[in-house]
Scaffold this motif. Structure first.
Motif, PDB file in Angstrom:
ATOM      1  N   THR A  85       0.784  -1.195  -0.103  1.00 15.74           N
ATOM      2  CA  THR A  85       0.052  -0.119   0.028  1.00 15.74           C
ATOM      3  C   THR A  85       0.820   1.278  -0.180  1.00 15.74           C
ATOM      4  N   GLY A  86       2.144   1.152  -0.272  1.00 17.23           N
ATOM      5  CA  GLY A  86       3.068   2.322  -0.341  1.00 17.23           C
ATOM      6  C   GLY A  86       3.075   2.896  -1.647  1.00 17.23           C
ATOM      7  N   PHE A  87       4.260   3.617  -1.828  1.00 15.49           N
ATOM      8  CA  PHE A  87       4.585   4.206  -3.094  1.00 15.49           C
ATOM      9  C   PHE A  87       4.005   3.335  -4.374  1.00 15.49           C
ATOM     10  N   MET A  88       4.674   1.994  -4.480  1.00 18.36           N
ATOM     11  CA  MET A  88       4.423   1.276  -5.590  1.00 18.36           C
ATOM     12  C   MET A  88       3.055   0.728  -5.550  1.00 18.36           C
ATOM     13  N   GLY A 145       4.833  -5.212  -2.222  1.00 20.02           N
ATOM     14  CA  GLY A 145       5.708  -5.064  -0.925  1.00 20.02           C
ATOM     15  C   GLY A 145       7.207  -4.733  -0.824  1.00 20.02           C
ATOM     16  N   ARG A 146       7.598  -4.530   0.294  1.00 16.86           N
ATOM     17  CA  ARG A 146       8.986  -3.970   0.554  1.00 16.86           C
ATOM     18  C   ARG A 146       9.656  -5.411   0.137  1.00 16.86           C
ATOM     19  N   ASN A 147      11.211  -5.189   0.085  1.00 16.47           N
ATOM     20  CA  ASN A 147      11.957  -6.163  -0.487  1.00 16.47           C
ATOM     21  C   ASN A 147      11.938  -7.610   0.080  1.00 16.47           C
ATOM     22  N   HIS A 193       8.668  -9.921  -0.709  1.00 15.39           N
ATOM     23  CA  HIS A 193       8.715 -10.474  -2.065  1.00 15.39           C
ATOM     24  C   HIS A 193       8.637 -11.869  -2.052  1.00 15.39           C
ATOM     25  N   GLU A 207       7.436  -6.532  -7.946  1.00 15.27           N
ATOM     26  CA  GLU A 207       8.365  -5.228  -7.883  1.00 15.27           C
ATOM     27  C   GLU A 207       9.874  -5.743  -7.752  1.00 15.27           C
ATOM     28  N   LYS A 208      10.684  -4.859  -8.527  1.00 18.04           N
ATOM     29  CA  LYS A 208      12.092  -5.009  -8.365  1.00 18.04           C
ATOM     30  C   LYS A 208      12.675  -4.561  -7.081  1.00 18.04           C
ATOM     31  N   SER A 234      11.836   5.649   3.841  1.00 20.28           N
ATOM     32  CA  SER A 234      11.252   4.219   4.431  1.00 20.28           C
ATOM     33  C   SER A 234      12.512   3.573   5.183  1.00 20.28           C
ATOM     34  N   TRP A 258      12.579   0.600   6.252  1.00 23.71           N
ATOM     35  CA  TRP A 258      13.069  -0.690   5.813  1.00 23.71           C
ATOM     36  C   TRP A 258      14.279  -0.740   4.795  1.00 23.71           C
ATOM     37  N   ARG A 259      14.308   0.325   4.056  1.00 17.15           N
ATOM     38  CA  ARG A 259      15.383   0.517   3.222  1.00 17.15           C
ATOM     39  C   ARG A 259      16.750   0.417   3.793  1.00 17.15           C
TER      40      ARG A 259
HETATM   41  N1  LIG Z   1       9.604   0.304 -10.130  1.00 19.17           N
HETATM   42  C1  LIG Z   1      10.108   1.136  -9.346  1.00 19.17           C
HETATM   43  O1  LIG Z   1      10.450   2.509  -9.992  1.00 19.17           O
HETATM   44  C2  LIG Z   1       9.864   1.302  -8.068  1.00 19.17           C
HETATM   45  C3  LIG Z   1       9.931   2.675  -7.187  1.00 19.17           C
HETATM   46  C4  LIG Z   1       9.849   2.370  -5.789  1.00 19.17           C
HETATM   47  C5  LIG Z   1      10.023   1.299  -5.297  1.00 19.17           C
HETATM   48  N2  LIG Z   1      10.065  -0.042  -6.021  1.00 19.17           N
HETATM   49  C6  LIG Z   1      10.070  -1.211  -5.209  1.00 19.17           C
HETATM   50  O2  LIG Z   1       8.591  -1.575  -4.995  1.00 19.17           O
HETATM   51  C7  LIG Z   1       8.582  -2.230  -3.671  1.00 19.17           C
HETATM   52  C8  LIG Z   1       7.906  -1.433  -2.431  1.00 19.17           C
HETATM   53  O3  LIG Z   1       8.459  -0.042  -2.530  1.00 19.17           O
HETATM   54  P1  LIG Z   1       7.629   1.254  -1.913  1.00 19.17           P
HETATM   55  O4  LIG Z   1       8.501   2.358  -2.504  1.00 19.17           O
HETATM   56  O5  LIG Z   1       6.427   1.013  -2.399  1.00 19.17           O
HETATM   57  O6  LIG Z   1       7.676   1.126  -0.472  1.00 19.17           O
HETATM   58  P2  LIG Z   1       6.838   1.819   0.701  1.00 19.17           P
HETATM   59  O7  LIG Z   1       7.648   1.886   2.036  1.00 19.17           O
HETATM   60  O8  LIG Z   1       6.276   2.871   0.144  1.00 19.17           O
HETATM   61  O9  LIG Z   1       5.714   0.573   0.838  1.00 19.17           O
HETATM   62  C9  LIG Z   1       6.137  -0.720   1.376  1.00 19.17           C
HETATM   63  C10 LIG Z   1       4.838  -1.379   1.426  1.00 19.17           C
HETATM   64  O10 LIG Z   1       5.033  -3.022   2.064  1.00 19.17           O
HETATM   65  C11 LIG Z   1       4.120  -3.253   2.805  1.00 19.17           C
HETATM   66  N3  LIG Z   1       4.310  -3.546   4.094  1.00 19.17           N
HETATM   67  C12 LIG Z   1       5.451  -3.051   4.797  1.00 19.17           C
HETATM   68  N4  LIG Z   1       5.426  -3.830   6.001  1.00 19.17           N
HETATM   69  C13 LIG Z   1       4.661  -4.803   5.956  1.00 19.17           C
HETATM   70  C14 LIG Z   1       4.286  -5.613   6.920  1.00 19.17           C
HETATM   71  N5  LIG Z   1       5.053  -5.475   8.088  1.00 19.17           N
HETATM   72  N6  LIG Z   1       3.313  -6.699   6.923  1.00 19.17           N
HETATM   73  C15 LIG Z   1       2.568  -6.314   5.468  1.00 19.17           C
HETATM   74  N7  LIG Z   1       2.958  -5.449   4.604  1.00 19.17           N
HETATM   75  C16 LIG Z   1       3.850  -4.710   5.103  1.00 19.17           C
HETATM   76  C17 LIG Z   1       2.999  -2.099   3.133  1.00 19.17           C
HETATM   77  O11 LIG Z   1       1.919  -2.492   2.303  1.00 19.17           O
HETATM   78  C18 LIG Z   1       3.879  -0.948   2.678  1.00 19.17           C
HETATM   79  O12 LIG Z   1       2.960   0.074   2.248  1.00 19.17           O
HETATM   80  C19 LIG Z   1      10.063  -2.312  -3.257  1.00 19.17           C
HETATM   81  O13 LIG Z   1      10.445  -3.571  -3.423  1.00 19.17           O
HETATM   82  C20 LIG Z   1      10.889  -1.434  -4.042  1.00 19.17           C
HETATM   83  O14 LIG Z   1      12.245  -1.789  -4.457  1.00 19.17           O
HETATM   84  C21 LIG Z   1       9.922   0.282  -7.236  1.00 19.17           C
END
Ligand SMILES: NC(=O)c1ccc[n+]([C@@H]2O[C@H](COP(=O)([O-])OP(=O)(O)OC[C@H]3O[C@@H](n4cnc5c(N)ncnc54)[C@H](O)[C@@H]3O)[C@@H](O)[C@H]2O)c1
Length: 377
Positions: free
Chosen positions: A12-15, A82-84, A87, A104-105, A174, A176-177
């Protein structure tokens, strides 16, 4: 009538937002040549972030239990944002339940985990996509066609820089990063992974690397930073061409710079994300700018007449359209889309760069997927 595919989104984050936005874009229109995504259910870690996403994008259901999502019978495609460190397990659960999978990557925390995901998807015979969205910028597509047409001659050099300021600015980051167990690597897997995939996509397979990683700000958000703020790496392609990658979270002057340059024996190309609809090309007689949203781009039927341009988020629409078409046809997303094989091979390159940074030595890359890959391209 368009075929309908039930989507289960995790994250539910950025991606989560970027993929929801893209799916909404593909939902309406009898003229869209792809099955229609049905936004069945979204899953996330916390309710505060789940419900706004559900309401904003019209997900039919929401849950904090990704295991329930992975086996939801209404879902045909499991889209993992989701975060890495979330996956592998949820994606493997979805594969076990027979779902087609998008992840996601970087595909996983390391190459071992990524290989398990590739093997599971291949054995199950499901469609799999690693979401390397750069492949779906019209400019990267045109670069691919120009290289294949010989406009650059034989590629000699790939250079890229992906620069952001999150380690040295007060902007959002974030947590977690920063932790190895949750992210794998830092700037390398987060930013560099995109450019490693583009290098493989445009120039070819990578044979060896030399890497250097740096942590500039070792404590942030009250925690020890365990992964690289920046990476510099050299690579050799199997063709003999060379690569230079820079990825950094410690570049204060850049909101985000993502620049790729490719040289060959007949010409050179430059891509700059800030001008993502353009490609610069020189055959030695001077640089010219090519506007890339042209009729020969396979996704321009979704967008505007030539010259209007598209945006960063639109690459996700193009990418998810490719996934919908592949699932509908029961075919691989390759060669245009990145499969789990591409995600795995990128993970091998990342692991080799980290190994080289630790040892100070050049690291040969040994891909271990030859025996397992049957159909993923
Ligand atoms: N393709 C792209 O351009 C791009 C850009 C940014 C991120 N990403 C990738 O997308 C993935 C998510 O990144 P993001 O930026 O959306 O991160 P974010 O921090 O915005 O969101 C991470 C999401 O992981 C989930 N999460 C986190 N902790 C959790 C838990 N304990 N239980 C269940 N769900 C949980 C939640 O839904 C949370 O919103 C990563 O793997 C990142 O590498 C890709």
């Amino acid at each position: 009538m368009r075929q309908e595919l039930g989507i289960g989104l995790f994250g539910t984050g950025f991606m989560g937002r970027a993929h929801s936005n893209a799916l909404i874009n593909l939902r309406y229109g009898a003229d869209i040549a792809a099955p229609r995504p049905r936004l069945v259910c979204v899953a996330g870690g916390t309710e505060e972030r789940l419900w706004p996403l559900q309401e904003r994008f019209g997900w039919e259901h929401a849950t904090t239990d990704w295991r329930a999502l992975a086996r939801d019978e209404r879902v045909q495609v499991f889209d993992n944002c989701g975060r890495n460190n979330l996956h592998a397990e949820p994606t493997l659960a979805a594969i076990e339940a027979g779902k087609h999978v998008i992840c996601e990557k970087p595909l996983a925390l390391d190459a071992d985990q990524a290989l398990r995901m590739l093997e599971a998807a291949e054995v199950a015979g499901v469609v799999h996509m690693c979401a390397f969205n750069y492949r779906f910028f019209p400019a990267i597509g045109l670069a691919k066609r120009m290289i294949e047409a010989g406009d650059l001659g034989d590629p000699t050099h790939f250079r890229s820089a992906f620069l952001i300021p999150s380690a040295v600015s007060d902007g959002p980051e974030s947590e977690w990063r920063l932790q190895a167990a949750e992210t794998g690597s830092g700037a390398l897997g987060d930013l560099g992974a995109h450019h490693i995939d583009v290098a493989r996509y445009l120039v070819g397979e990578i044979a060896d690397v030399v890497g250097k990683t740096t942590i500039f700000v070792p404590e942030r958000h009250g925690m020890e930073v365990e992964v690289d703020d920046a990476v510099e790496a050299l690579g050799t392609f199997e063709s003999g061409a060379t690569a230079v990658w820079t990825a950094s979270r410690a570049a204060a002057g850049h909101a985000l710079q993502s620049r790729i340059e490719i040289d060959g024996t007949r010409g050179s190309l430059i891509f700059d994300l800030a001008k993502l609809n353009e490609l610069r090309f020189s055959d030695g007689s001077g640089w010219k700018t090519i506007f890339c949203t042209r009729a020969d781009d396979p996704d321009m039927d979704l967008w505007w007449p030539h010259g209007q341009g598209i945006g960063w988020g639109d690459s996700f629409v193009n990418q998810l359209r490719r996934a919908m078409v592949a699932v509908g046809a029961g075919e691989s997303v390759a060669p245009r889309g990145a499969t789990f094989r591409d995600g795995y091979r990128c993970a091998e390159v990342i692991d080799a760069i980290l190994a080289s940074a630790a040892s100070g030595r050049r690291q040969a890359i040994a891909y271990r997927d030859a025996a397992t890959v049957r159909s993923s391209g």
